[in-house]
Design a protein around this motif. Structure first.
Motif, PDB file in Angstrom:
ATOM      1  N   GLY A 123       0.864  -1.188   0.000  1.00 34.85           N
ATOM      2  CA  GLY A 123       0.000   0.000   0.000  1.00 34.85           C
ATOM      3  C   GLY A 123       0.891   1.226   0.000  1.00 34.85           C
ATOM      4  N   CYS A 124       1.675   1.370  -1.100  1.00 38.67           N
ATOM      5  CA  CYS A 124       2.772   2.356  -1.093  1.00 38.67           C
ATOM      6  C   CYS A 124       2.315   3.776  -1.346  1.00 38.67           C
ATOM      7  CB  CYS A 124       3.819   1.965  -2.131  1.00 38.67           C
ATOM      8  SG  CYS A 124       3.189   1.994  -3.836  1.00 38.67           S
ATOM      9  N   GLY A 125       1.085   3.972  -1.846  1.00 38.46           N
ATOM     10  CA  GLY A 125       0.625   5.334  -2.132  1.00 38.46           C
ATOM     11  C   GLY A 125       1.600   6.055  -3.032  1.00 38.46           C
ATOM     12  N   THR A 126       2.055   7.227  -2.581  1.00 37.85           N
ATOM     13  CA  THR A 126       2.958   8.040  -3.408  1.00 37.85           C
ATOM     14  C   THR A 126       4.396   7.525  -3.371  1.00 37.85           C
ATOM     15  OG1 THR A 126       3.267   9.559  -1.556  1.00 37.85           O
ATOM     16  CG2 THR A 126       1.498  10.080  -3.122  1.00 37.85           C
ATOM     17  N   GLY A 127       4.670   6.533  -2.561  1.00 39.06           N
ATOM     18  CA  GLY A 127       5.944   5.808  -2.667  1.00 39.06           C
ATOM     19  C   GLY A 127       7.122   6.400  -1.917  1.00 39.06           C
ATOM     20  N   ASP A 170       0.269  -0.981  -4.840  1.00 39.31           N
ATOM     21  CA  ASP A 170      -0.894  -0.191  -4.416  1.00 39.31           C
ATOM     22  C   ASP A 170      -2.047  -0.514  -5.361  1.00 39.31           C
ATOM     23  OD1 ASP A 170      -1.055   2.548  -2.489  1.00 39.31           O
ATOM     24  OD2 ASP A 170      -2.688   2.319  -3.958  1.00 39.31           O
ATOM     25  N   ASN A 171      -3.272  -0.464  -4.846  1.00 47.44           N
ATOM     26  CA  ASN A 171      -4.413  -0.769  -5.714  1.00 47.44           C
ATOM     27  C   ASN A 171      -5.033   0.479  -6.341  1.00 47.44           C
ATOM     28  OD1 ASN A 171      -5.782   0.260  -3.559  1.00 47.44           O
ATOM     29  ND2 ASN A 171      -7.122  -1.493  -3.217  1.00 47.44           N
ATOM     30  N   SER A 172      -4.394   1.645  -6.149  1.00 48.27           N
ATOM     31  CA  SER A 172      -4.893   2.874  -6.760  1.00 48.27           C
ATOM     32  C   SER A 172      -3.982   3.293  -7.913  1.00 48.27           C
ATOM     33  CB  SER A 172      -4.955   3.996  -5.712  1.00 48.27           C
ATOM     34  OG  SER A 172      -5.007   5.251  -6.369  1.00 48.27           O
ATOM     35  N   HIS A 204       0.571  -2.379  -9.735  1.00 48.16           N
ATOM     36  CA  HIS A 204      -0.844  -2.076  -9.496  1.00 48.16           C
ATOM     37  C   HIS A 204      -1.524  -3.364  -9.051  1.00 48.16           C
ATOM     38  CE1 HIS A 204      -4.902  -0.436 -11.107  1.00 48.16           C
ATOM     39  NE2 HIS A 204      -4.748  -0.192  -9.818  1.00 48.16           N
ATOM     40  N   GLY A 205      -1.850  -3.462  -7.764  1.00 46.71           N
ATOM     41  CA  GLY A 205      -2.452  -4.702  -7.282  1.00 46.71           C
ATOM     42  C   GLY A 205      -2.862  -4.591  -5.826  1.00 46.71           C
ATOM     43  N   ASN A 206      -3.340  -5.722  -5.328  1.00 46.31           N
ATOM     44  CA  ASN A 206      -3.888  -5.804  -3.980  1.00 46.31           C
ATOM     45  C   ASN A 206      -2.818  -6.343  -3.030  1.00 46.31           C
ATOM     46  OD1 ASN A 206      -5.362  -6.326  -1.670  1.00 46.31           O
ATOM     47  ND2 ASN A 206      -6.928  -7.568  -2.696  1.00 46.31           N
ATOM     48  N   GLU A 216       3.163   1.975   5.993  1.00 44.84           N
ATOM     49  CA  GLU A 216       2.752   3.108   6.821  1.00 44.84           C
ATOM     50  C   GLU A 216       1.367   3.537   6.326  1.00 44.84           C
ATOM     51  OE1 GLU A 216       4.234   6.980   5.993  1.00 44.84           O
ATOM     52  OE2 GLU A 216       4.458   7.510   8.105  1.00 44.84           O
ATOM     53  N   TYR A 217       0.342   3.196   7.061  1.00 41.24           N
ATOM     54  CA  TYR A 217      -1.036   3.545   6.679  1.00 41.24           C
ATOM     55  C   TYR A 217      -1.464   2.977   5.335  1.00 41.24           C
ATOM     56  CZ  TYR A 217      -1.678   6.674  10.613  1.00 41.24           C
ATOM     57  OH  TYR A 217      -1.817   7.176  11.881  1.00 41.24           O
ATOM     58  N   GLY A 218      -0.822   1.910   4.863  1.00 46.55           N
ATOM     59  CA  GLY A 218      -1.269   1.256   3.636  1.00 46.55           C
ATOM     60  C   GLY A 218      -2.037   0.008   4.034  1.00 46.55           C
ATOM     61  N   ALA A 219      -1.457  -1.173   3.714  1.00 51.78           N
ATOM     62  CA  ALA A 219      -2.074  -2.423   4.165  1.00 51.78           C
ATOM     63  C   ALA A 219      -2.337  -2.387   5.665  1.00 51.78           C
ATOM     64  CB  ALA A 219      -1.147  -3.590   3.820  1.00 51.78           C
TER      65      ALA A 219
END
Ligand SMILES: C[S@@+](CC[C@H](N)C(=O)[O-])C[C@H]1O[C@@H](n2cnc3c(N)ncnc32)[C@H](O)[C@@H]1O
Length: 237
Positions: free
Chosen positions: A46-50, A67-69, A91-93, A110-113
């Motif tokens: 859940g890396c978001g902006t990485g 990340d799934n977004s 791009h995945g779950n 961090e606030y991802g998964a």
């Protein structure tokens, strides 16, 4: 919501020293990262902006972000170009990662998964992805905060609003999002049962000089009660 995360993402990419969570507590104080990251295979779930992966890459690790977004990953790619740090973005779950067993030395969130995935899915998945001796580090909302939260975007008060026993999936009515939280006994048992030894468990307090309030927690609240937790675990050999 990805557009709202571009500028915070850029600020974190620009930071040379990692700092963690809502209160930006410096790495020098929390020690979330292994001392020697050089050559480590790492995955950010859940890396978001990485930016966490960027911090890892600058310290010599070989990160992969999932990340799934698609929109968050587009920001991450723009920031990779802007800052000249490249690593794979998938791009995945994060509950079902397309990598073979034992591919990584470090799994981090961090606030991802850590809050958006079901712990009963993503913790076993992290265990599968790690090599023996590999490390799992994650930071998310403290369960006490979730018990006191009227809604995802309304500040926690000083009353328990939901049951502790049975806590698992939180459906926030204000924006329809779904978060996960567990009673602490369940977190510890889940980690142990999936093959981890717990190295450290931190409950984060807002620093004495913190003044910034967030939608869902105020600085004053987090000076009295922990708003965030960190688990550091090692996969048993
Ligand atoms: C607040 S961000 C945290 C990431 C990073 N620390 C940041 O602030 O940019 C949460 C991220 O988790 C991602 N996410 C939520 N559920 C996910 C899932 N099942 N698999 C992978 N990523 C997920 C979201 O798309 C979002 O980018």
């Amino acid at each position: 919501m990805a557009s709202a995360w571009v500028e915070p993402g850029r600020r974190n990419w620009a930071a040379t020293e990692p700092s963690w969570g809502q209160w930006n507590i410096p790495e020098a104080e929390l020690h979330l990262l292994p001392d020697d990251l050089a050559g480590m295979d790492a995955i950010e779930l859940g890396c978001g902006t990485g930016y966490v992966s960027a911090w890892l890459a600058r310290r010599g690790a070989k990160p992969v972000g999932i990340d799934n977004s698609a929109a968050q990953l587009a920001t991450a790619r723009d920031l990779q170009r802007e800052f000249g740090v490249q690593f794979p973005l998938i791009h995945g779950n994060a509950e079902r990662v397309p990598y073979p067993d034992g591919s990584f030395d470090l799994a981090i969130s961090e606030y991802g998964a850590a809050i958006w995935c079901d712990p009963y899915a993503w913790i076993p998945e992290a265990a599968r992805l790690l090599r023996p001796g590999g490390r799992l580090v994650f930071l998310g909302n403290h369960t006490l905060l979730q018990l006191c939260a009227p809604d995802e975007l309304a500040p926690a008060g000083d009353r328990l609003l939901r049951d502790y026993f049975g806590l698992h999936r939180l459906d926030w009515p204000d924006d329809g999002s779904v978060e996960f939280a567990l009673p602490y006994g369940e977190w510890f048992r889940l980690l142990r049962d999936t093959g981890f030894e717990i190295e450290d468990f931190l409950e984060l307090q807002a620093p004495a000089d913190a003044t910034r309030d967030f939608d869902y927690v105020t600085a004053a609240w987090s000076k009295r009660w922990p708003s965030e937790h960190v688990f550091k675990a090692v996969k048993r050999a």
